[in-house]
Design a protein around this motif. Sequence first.
Motif, PDB file in Angstrom:
ATOM      1  N   SER A  22      39.477  44.483  32.741  1.00 29.99           N
ATOM      2  CA  SER A  22      38.938  43.529  33.718  1.00 29.99           C
ATOM      3  C   SER A  22      39.737  43.662  35.018  1.00 29.99           C
ATOM      4  O   SER A  22      40.977  43.611  34.986  1.00 29.99           O
ATOM      5  N   THR A  23      39.039  43.810  36.137  1.00 26.93           N
ATOM      6  CA  THR A  23      39.780  43.920  37.421  1.00 26.93           C
ATOM      7  C   THR A  23      40.520  42.609  37.717  1.00 26.93           C
ATOM      8  O   THR A  23      41.565  42.615  38.368  1.00 26.93           O
ATOM      9  N   ASN A  24      39.986  41.474  37.234  1.00 25.45           N
ATOM     10  CA  ASN A  24      40.709  40.215  37.451  1.00 25.45           C
ATOM     11  C   ASN A  24      42.057  40.229  36.723  1.00 25.45           C
ATOM     12  O   ASN A  24      43.060  39.739  37.254  1.00 25.45           O
ATOM     13  N   ARG A  50      35.108  39.730  32.554  1.00 24.15           N
ATOM     14  CA  ARG A  50      35.037  38.311  32.210  1.00 24.15           C
ATOM     15  C   ARG A  50      34.166  37.543  33.203  1.00 24.15           C
ATOM     16  O   ARG A  50      34.252  37.757  34.410  1.00 24.15           O
ATOM     17  N   TRP A  57      31.177  39.793  30.971  1.00 25.49           N
ATOM     18  CA  TRP A  57      30.462  40.320  32.145  1.00 25.49           C
ATOM     19  C   TRP A  57      30.257  41.811  31.941  1.00 25.49           C
ATOM     20  O   TRP A  57      31.206  42.576  31.805  1.00 25.49           O
ATOM     21  N   ALA A  66      32.432  46.077  40.842  1.00 23.92           N
ATOM     22  CA  ALA A  66      33.307  45.149  40.114  1.00 23.92           C
ATOM     23  C   ALA A  66      34.663  45.215  40.790  1.00 23.92           C
ATOM     24  O   ALA A  66      35.344  46.239  40.713  1.00 23.92           O
ATOM     25  N   PHE A  67      35.018  44.153  41.475  1.00 22.62           N
ATOM     26  CA  PHE A  67      36.304  44.184  42.173  1.00 22.62           C
ATOM     27  C   PHE A  67      36.925  42.797  42.234  1.00 22.62           C
ATOM     28  O   PHE A  67      36.232  41.778  42.058  1.00 22.62           O
ATOM     29  N   SER A  68      38.222  42.794  42.484  1.00 24.17           N
ATOM     30  CA  SER A  68      38.966  41.535  42.592  1.00 24.17           C
ATOM     31  C   SER A  68      39.870  41.611  43.799  1.00 24.17           C
ATOM     32  O   SER A  68      40.627  42.574  43.968  1.00 24.17           O
ATOM     33  N   ASP A 111      26.623  31.808  42.255  1.00 29.24           N
ATOM     34  CA  ASP A 111      25.861  32.983  41.793  1.00 29.24           C
ATOM     35  C   ASP A 111      24.902  33.410  42.892  1.00 29.24           C
ATOM     36  O   ASP A 111      24.278  32.562  43.531  1.00 29.24           O
ATOM     37  N   LYS A 118      19.561  36.373  38.839  1.00 30.19           N
ATOM     38  CA  LYS A 118      20.979  36.559  39.178  1.00 30.19           C
ATOM     39  C   LYS A 118      21.290  38.034  39.390  1.00 30.19           C
ATOM     40  O   LYS A 118      21.007  38.872  38.543  1.00 30.19           O
ATOM     41  N   GLY A 121      27.853  37.639  40.162  1.00 27.83           N
ATOM     42  CA  GLY A 121      28.616  36.476  39.717  1.00 27.83           C
ATOM     43  C   GLY A 121      30.031  36.558  40.256  1.00 27.83           C
ATOM     44  O   GLY A 121      30.517  37.643  40.604  1.00 27.83           O
ATOM     45  N   ILE A 122      30.659  35.405  40.340  1.00 27.06           N
ATOM     46  CA  ILE A 122      31.995  35.338  40.930  1.00 27.06           C
ATOM     47  C   ILE A 122      32.909  34.534  40.017  1.00 27.06           C
ATOM     48  O   ILE A 122      32.535  33.458  39.536  1.00 27.06           O
ATOM     49  N   GLY A 141      31.377  40.485  40.790  1.00 23.09           N
ATOM     50  CA  GLY A 141      30.624  41.502  40.040  1.00 23.09           C
ATOM     51  C   GLY A 141      29.195  41.521  40.537  1.00 23.09           C
ATOM     52  O   GLY A 141      28.536  40.478  40.561  1.00 23.09           O
TER      53      GLY A 141
HETATM   54  C1  BTN Z   1      30.013  34.867  36.281  1.00 28.89           C
HETATM   55  O1  BTN Z   1      28.912  34.880  36.803  1.00 28.89           O
HETATM   56  O2  BTN Z   1      30.191  34.315  35.179  1.00 28.89           O
HETATM   57  C2  BTN Z   1      31.168  35.505  36.986  1.00 28.89           C
HETATM   58  C3  BTN Z   1      31.237  36.988  36.778  1.00 28.89           C
HETATM   59  C4  BTN Z   1      32.399  37.651  37.490  1.00 28.89           C
HETATM   60  C5  BTN Z   1      32.510  39.124  37.169  1.00 28.89           C
HETATM   61  C6  BTN Z   1      33.533  39.828  38.010  1.00 28.89           C
HETATM   62  S1  BTN Z   1      33.424  41.581  37.876  1.00 28.89           S
HETATM   63  C7  BTN Z   1      34.944  41.758  38.714  1.00 28.89           C
HETATM   64  C8  BTN Z   1      35.856  40.689  38.157  1.00 28.89           C
HETATM   65  N1  BTN Z   1      36.492  41.124  36.931  1.00 28.89           N
HETATM   66  C9  BTN Z   1      36.136  40.375  35.895  1.00 28.89           C
HETATM   67  O3  BTN Z   1      36.535  40.529  34.721  1.00 28.89           O
HETATM   68  N2  BTN Z   1      35.266  39.435  36.283  1.00 28.89           N
HETATM   69  C10 BTN Z   1      34.990  39.503  37.695  1.00 28.89           C
END
Ligand code: BTN
Length: 259
Positions: A22-24, A50, A57, A66-68, A111, A118, A121-122, A141
């Motif tokens: 996960s980038t987060n 996530r 996700w 997909a970035f953070s 969203d 959709k 997501g954030i 994402g």
């Molecule tokens: C959602 O709609 O529930 C939020 C989704 C967020 C996804 C992004 S993808 C980049 C970053 N890394 C993750 O694991 N989650 C966010």
Amino acid sequence: MNPEHLAHFNLPAYRVFESVPSTNDVALAWAKEQAPDGALVIANAQTAGRGRMDRHWFTPPDCALAFSLILRPTSQESENVALFSPLGGLALSLALETRYQLQPRIKWPNDVLLNRKKTAGILAETIWQAGQPQAIILGIGVNVGKDCVPPADQVLFPATSIEEALNSKVERWELLEAILHNLFAWRKQLTSPAFLDAWQNRLAFLGEQVYILQPQQEKIRGTVMGLTTSGDLSLLLHNGEIHNFAAGDIHLRLVDKIR
Ligand code: BTN
């Protein structure tokens, strides 16, 4: 992913991966090691992406963004940490409007929808220390290509991709550049009425009936009236009362689409 593109983005620091869980998670770890404000983590694929409320996700390779971003809030921003995820939704919406002439809507709180489905997501996560936010990890994402739209039986809300809405190819780096441009520009106005206006002007389901779903609580039905001055969602209930909802463990569903 070709990291050469990022060299032109004027970022203070960045890390590019072919695949990460996960980038987060990578960004959270980096933020604890003094990553600077504006540092970016991006991956071509995630194996354990996530979503909000611990949802999975879906990020298969080559088709998603997909970035953070690691953001170090100023003292004024620290009072408004909850506005960072709508900032992400607004930045993406503006990028879709200006670069691709699409008409996105923001399903409160953040969203991004295209054709009422959709497409992004954030997930914003905050590192706190002694009651102060040290860093906000703004994870975004985006379903860019059709292959990253999850199967219908795996989503709670209908999903789509930008390429599906546009009916042509989208260059992920171009989209990323436009998102970051809008994000850093609007960050400067985060606490201004202009920010709330820009968000509200793109709010999905205005005047429509929705359900608000909260854990362990009865669902609440009402008509979407707009945002309050703090970015809460205002709903007109059946009995004529107005209820305001703060973002959190909350889901919004269209009345005829609930399942
Ligand atoms: C959602 O709609 O529930 C939020 C989704 C967020 C996804 C992004 S993808 C980049 C970053 N890394 C993750 O694991 N989650 C966010």
